[in-house]
Scaffold this motif. Structure first.
Motif, PDB file in Angstrom:
ATOM      1  N   THR A  30       0.942  -1.224  -0.028  1.00 16.65           N
ATOM      2  CA  THR A  30      -0.278   0.101   0.081  1.00 16.65           C
ATOM      3  C   THR A  30       0.823   1.165  -0.097  1.00 16.65           C
ATOM      4  N   PRO A  31       0.690   2.162  -0.953  1.00 13.93           N
ATOM      5  CA  PRO A  31       1.392   3.440  -0.861  1.00 13.93           C
ATOM      6  C   PRO A  31       1.315   4.064   0.231  1.00 13.93           C
ATOM      7  N   VAL A  32       2.434   4.906   0.778  1.00 18.56           N
ATOM      8  CA  VAL A  32       2.226   5.766   1.749  1.00 18.56           C
ATOM      9  C   VAL A  32       1.208   6.738   1.702  1.00 18.56           C
ATOM     10  N   SER A  33       1.198   7.218   0.371  1.00 11.56           N
ATOM     11  CA  SER A  33       0.184   8.383  -0.064  1.00 11.56           C
ATOM     12  C   SER A  33      -1.325   7.882   0.141  1.00 11.56           C
ATOM     13  N   SER A  34      -1.501   6.672   0.078  1.00 11.55           N
ATOM     14  CA  SER A  34      -2.888   6.234   0.251  1.00 11.55           C
ATOM     15  C   SER A  34      -3.151   5.990   1.809  1.00 11.55           C
ATOM     16  N   ILE A  35      -2.467   6.113   2.626  1.00  9.36           N
ATOM     17  CA  ILE A  35      -2.715   6.011   3.962  1.00  9.36           C
ATOM     18  C   ILE A  35      -3.439   7.114   4.729  1.00  9.36           C
ATOM     19  N   THR A  36      -4.630   6.700   5.094  1.00 12.27           N
ATOM     20  CA  THR A  36      -5.290   7.612   5.973  1.00 12.27           C
ATOM     21  C   THR A  36      -5.933   7.310   7.284  1.00 12.27           C
ATOM     22  N   THR A  37      -6.397   8.054   8.032  1.00 10.55           N
ATOM     23  CA  THR A  37      -7.051   7.895   9.209  1.00 10.55           C
ATOM     24  C   THR A  37      -8.392   6.620   8.983  1.00 10.55           C
ATOM     25  N   PRO A  38      -9.191   6.973   8.142  1.00 11.37           N
ATOM     26  CA  PRO A  38      -9.882   5.949   7.797  1.00 11.37           C
ATOM     27  C   PRO A  38      -9.598   4.597   7.317  1.00 11.37           C
TER      28      PRO A  38
ATOM     29  N   PRO B 187       9.760  11.707  11.942  1.00 11.31           N
ATOM     30  CA  PRO B 187      10.870  12.424  11.980  1.00 11.31           C
ATOM     31  C   PRO B 187      11.893  12.353  10.758  1.00 11.31           C
ATOM     32  N   HIS B 188      11.665  11.150   9.994  1.00  3.51           N
ATOM     33  CA  HIS B 188      12.780  10.876   8.910  1.00  3.51           C
ATOM     34  C   HIS B 188      12.155  11.090   7.653  1.00  3.51           C
ATOM     35  N   GLY B 189      10.888  11.825   7.787  1.00  2.00           N
ATOM     36  CA  GLY B 189      10.277  12.174   6.460  1.00  2.00           C
ATOM     37  C   GLY B 189       9.447  11.033   5.668  1.00  2.00           C
ATOM     38  N   ASN B 190       9.464   9.848   6.406  1.00  2.00           N
ATOM     39  CA  ASN B 190       8.685   8.823   5.473  1.00  2.00           C
ATOM     40  C   ASN B 190       7.189   8.783   5.462  1.00  2.00           C
ATOM     41  N   ILE B 191       6.777   9.575   6.294  1.00  2.00           N
ATOM     42  CA  ILE B 191       5.151   9.711   6.485  1.00  2.00           C
ATOM     43  C   ILE B 191       4.975  10.954   7.289  1.00  2.00           C
ATOM     44  N   SER B 192       3.876  11.596   6.698  1.00  2.00           N
ATOM     45  CA  SER B 192       3.588  13.140   7.152  1.00  2.00           C
ATOM     46  C   SER B 192       3.188  13.206   8.483  1.00  2.00           C
ATOM     47  N   ARG B 193       2.377  12.197   9.021  1.00  2.00           N
ATOM     48  CA  ARG B 193       1.729  12.298  10.523  1.00  2.00           C
ATOM     49  C   ARG B 193       1.267  10.965  10.727  1.00  2.00           C
ATOM     50  N   ASN B 194       0.666  10.732  12.167  1.00  2.00           N
ATOM     51  CA  ASN B 194       0.412   9.724  12.573  1.00  2.00           C
ATOM     52  C   ASN B 194      -0.937   9.422  12.409  1.00  2.00           C
ATOM     53  N   PHE B 195      -1.351   8.701  11.356  1.00  2.00           N
ATOM     54  CA  PHE B 195      -2.827   8.497  10.916  1.00  2.00           C
ATOM     55  C   PHE B 195      -3.520   7.424  11.998  1.00  2.00           C
ATOM     56  N   ALA B 196      -2.880   6.868  12.918  1.00  2.00           N
ATOM     57  CA  ALA B 196      -3.454   5.922  13.797  1.00  2.00           C
ATOM     58  C   ALA B 196      -4.023   6.651  15.046  1.00  2.00           C
ATOM     59  N   THR B 197      -3.435   8.018  15.397  1.00  2.00           N
ATOM     60  CA  THR B 197      -3.860   8.772  16.266  1.00  2.00           C
ATOM     61  C   THR B 197      -5.433   8.929  16.560  1.00  2.00           C
ATOM     62  N   GLY B 198      -6.095   9.165  15.556  1.00  2.00           N
ATOM     63  CA  GLY B 198      -7.580   9.302  15.763  1.00  2.00           C
ATOM     64  C   GLY B 198      -8.467   8.157  15.909  1.00  2.00           C
ATOM     65  N   VAL B 199      -8.021   6.959  15.776  1.00  2.00           N
ATOM     66  CA  VAL B 199      -8.785   5.625  15.739  1.00  2.00           C
ATOM     67  C   VAL B 199      -8.576   5.419  17.131  1.00  2.00           C
TER      68      VAL B 199
END
Length: 330
Positions: free
Chosen positions: A70-78, A112-124
């Protein structure tokens, strides 16, 4: 002149090349969920986690393996919420929550290493414990403790007795090294919290340790092979014994090795010991000392009084059981 390479040489070269190609194919694609997982597993944070936590996280990664590309760009909280919901249906609420924590840690250490923009698991939102779910790691009764000890092979008996008489977490007990026992005190940091523990060895545990077969392992405990227990090996042996005794009606369902830690806390509370005293003994909330501490005897002396209370409570429960045993007719 050097002789021409033999056919065997070329064969070995082709094997090495094939192995390297296979390893490259196994590496996750950059910019994918799999790459995030791989990055986290290589961090010091993961390497320093307790063995049981590492195992849980590896199992979580296995669950995510089918969607590793799964591309990182496709990762969302939903998306993460949907994965969490599906995992709850498939594995149960607890394993799903462990999966959620794992994903959150993966994102946290990749940000911190720029591999993903934010923690999309936080709101789950974690799954609640079902109202009818049985209590996890419940306390054992005195009769259950004795039934398990008496039915155990010597190596298993020693392990259960050590957990029962010290309140150590099972992973800490299995990994306890001989050099972490000085005189009659166990000095051991908890793997999970790194909080220092000073646990005096009481008469009951001393007698149990003397019953154990001799071995050459660096740890206090060892399996029947004479080598240090692995967590999986210990759990497999424990589960076989538990099922056997459950079938006979000697114990009730729901026993876990970690339940023995809760047993000590329960017995000490019922004997009137304070929450702080129990916390100090079980290394729950006391200040972290680390293995470099000076071994000043204050904490060990304080905990010795708590162990003496536990010994008396153990004897009291034994006396309650004795009349019942005597009244049983052959």
């Amino acid at each position: 002149m050097h002789p021409d390479p033999s056919p065997e040489f070329f064969h070995e070269c082709s094997k090495i090349a094939a192995a390297n190609d296979a390893q490259k194919r196994m590496r996750p694609k950059p910019g994918t969920l799999g790459a995030l997982l791989q990055f986290y597993f290589e961090t010091e944070h993961f390497q320093n986690r307790a063995a049981t936590t590492q195992r849980d996280y590896r199992l979580s990664a296995d669950y995510l393996h089918p969607i590793k590309d799964t591309p990182v760009s496709s990762i969302t909280t939903p998306l993460i919420a949907g994965i969490h919901d599906k995992a709850s249906t498939k594995m149960g609420w607890r394993r799903a929550n462990i999966l959620l924590v794992f994903i959150s840690q993966v994102f946290k250490y990749n940000i911190p290493h720029g591999n993903i923009s934010r923690n999309f698991a936080t709101g789950v939102i974690p799954k609640p414990r079902p109202k009818n779910a049985p209590a996890r790691n419940r306390a054992w009764s005195y009769e259950e403790v004795q039934a398990m000890l008496e039915a155990s092979a010597p190596e298993m008996r020693g392990a259960l007795a050590l957990i029962h008489c010290t309140g150590l977490d099972p992973t800490d007990a299995l990994g306890l090294r001989r050099d972490q026992v000085a005189g009659d005190v166990i000095w051991r940091d908890r793997d999970k919290t790194k909080v220092g523990a000073a646990v005096p060895i009481g008469d009951t545990l001393r007698a149990e340790l003397q019953r154990m077969p001799e071995h050459d392992a660096l740890t206090v405990l060892a399996s029947s092979s004479g080598r240090s227990w692995t967590y999986d090996g210990f759990q497999s042996s424990f589960q076989r014994l538990k099922k056997k005794l459950e079938a006979k009606g000697a114990i009730k369902p729901g026993l876990t090795p970690k339940g023995l830690r809760h047993t000590m806390a329960t017995w000490l509370r019922e004997a009137g010991r304070s929450e702080r005293d129990i916390s100090d003994l079980l290394a729950q909330k006391s200040p972290a000392m680390g293995l470099h501490y000076s071994k000043d005897a204050d904490l060990a002396r304080k905990n010795r009084a708590t162990i003496e209370v536990w010994e008396e409570e153990n004897k009291r429960r034994a006396e309650i059981v004795k009349p019942t045993k005597k009244s049983v007719k052959p």
